[in-house]
Each structure stands twice: as C-alpha cells, then as structure tokens.
Design a protein around this motif. Sequence first.
Motif: not given
Lengths: 184, 131
Positions: A153-163
Amino acid sequence: MMGESGRGFAVIADEVRKLSILSGDTGKQITARVDGVTHAIYDAVRIAEQYADQDARAMRDSERLIEGVLNVFRGAVGHLTEAATRFQHEGRAVQETVSGVIVSLQFQDRVSQTLRQTMDDMARLENLLDERSEGGARGEAAAPIDVAAWLDELSRTYTTLEQLDNHLGTQSSAPAKATEITFF
Amino acid sequence: MAKTILIVDDSASIRQVVGLTLKGAGYDVVDAVDGRDALGKLDGRKLHLVISDVNMPNMDGISFVREMKVRPAYKFTPVIMLTTEAGEAKKRDGQMAGAKAWVVKPFQPAQMLDAVSKLIMPRGREEHGNP
C-alpha cells in the motif's frame, strides 16, 4: 615725276616711321603688360604656395586632431567592449546561479513530498497501533500486521523512481540531473 | 502581446519557480493549486499553454487535463505535465488525456522554456483553439 614720287615716298616713309614709333610703343606696352602678367603670376604662385602651406598645415593639424579623437574613441569602445563582455559573463553566471537555485528548490520540493508521504504513513501506523492498543485493553486479540500488504500500500503512494528504488533496494534509474522531457 | 500560461501545482514553491522561469521569458502566468481550482480558472480565459503537476489533492493533473480537453475552447490548448512521476504507465495516462509533453522534475529552466516555445501554437491555430 620724280618730285611726285619723292613726295609719295616721303609720305610712306613718314607713315612707316609713325608706325615704327607706334610699334615701338606697342612693344614697350606689351613688354610692360608681360612684365605685369609675369609679376601677377609670380604673386599668384606665391600666394598659392602660401595657401598650400597653410592647407598642408591645416591638413596635418586636422589629421592629428582626428587621430586624437579616434584614439579617444578607440579607447572608449575598448572599455565599453570590455565592460559588455564582463557584464555578459556576469549575466551568464547569474543566470546559471538562478538555474541552479531553481533546480535545488525542485529537489527540496521533491524531498518534502517524500517526507510528507513518510509522515502520512507513520501517522497511519500510529493510528493502527492506537486501535490495537485500545483493542488489547479491551481484551481483544490483535491479529498480526500484514507487513507485505502494508508495504504494498505504501509503495502505491510513491511518485518517483527513487522511492521505488529505495523500497526495492534496486537502482533502476540514474539520479536525475538533466531535465527529462518526453514529447508525445 | 504576452502569451498566457496556466500553472497547476499543489506545491507553492514549484508554482513559484515555474512562474519565475516563465515570467523571466516574458510570459504571463496564472496559477492554480489543484485540478479543481484550475478548472475554475479556465472559464473564459485565453490560454496558450498549461503546465500541470500530476499528483494533487482534490483533482489530480490527469483528470484535470481530461476535463479541460472536453471543453471546446481548450481542446487544442497544449499541456505539459510537470511531475516527479517517471513511470511509463503514468506517462501513457497523460498522453491519453491529451498532454503533449511529460517533464520530470527537477527541470532546467532553459529546457523548460524550450519545450514551452515548441508547444505554443502558431497564431492561426491558437485563435481556433482558444476563446
């Protein structure tokens, strides 16, 4: 007969003499005229030479003056060119600095965005722990936290490739340095 | 007459740096804090280009562009998506919504201006596509 002829000759001779005298006067007059003209020409030449000297001096003076003005002008242009080049360099340096600041601000914004997402996730975890703590106080058994689902779920909030790279421990993209633009 | 560009981003600092870059190049700038705010600012306004973030509260950038393109007056207004998102799927979403370019933050001002000037429509087309 001879008398008449003699008289006639005398008249002619007298005329010739008169003409001769007249001619002599004319010659003198011509000579005088020629002398006068010669003097006038000499005077004109002398005056012309004087003027020529004056003109030459005036020309030399003008040339010196023009050369002086040109030197001043060359100096001024040189200074102006130097100043313009300096301003151009300084302008470029300022422009580069501003560009650098603009890029840095965007990095800062990106970091802020990542931190905001991390804080939101921590707040979500805190809420969950509070709920479980309250449930525990009421004697309810707490189910184990599904870490994989949580992270998903957390990963779905990522907006950058770095994250995503940080999350997965991968290196799928080079650190962003130049602007990446895709035209459709 | 200066061309007008709408900037849509929930980050005040991004709105400022984009605005600073565009104003420095002689463009007029209007800004909005999210998609919903941007739709409200479209009304009757002549726009030559839109630069929009993707992830925003209330209405995201992709939804905003989709909504904007439905309006006949803005059908041909070019859009640049300016975002930290670099995923291909999101880019495709942007393209399908009607965006003309995808710029990943951080952008270099010179390159952004280059993209802007490439996308701003020639006069004839612009009159057709804007109010």
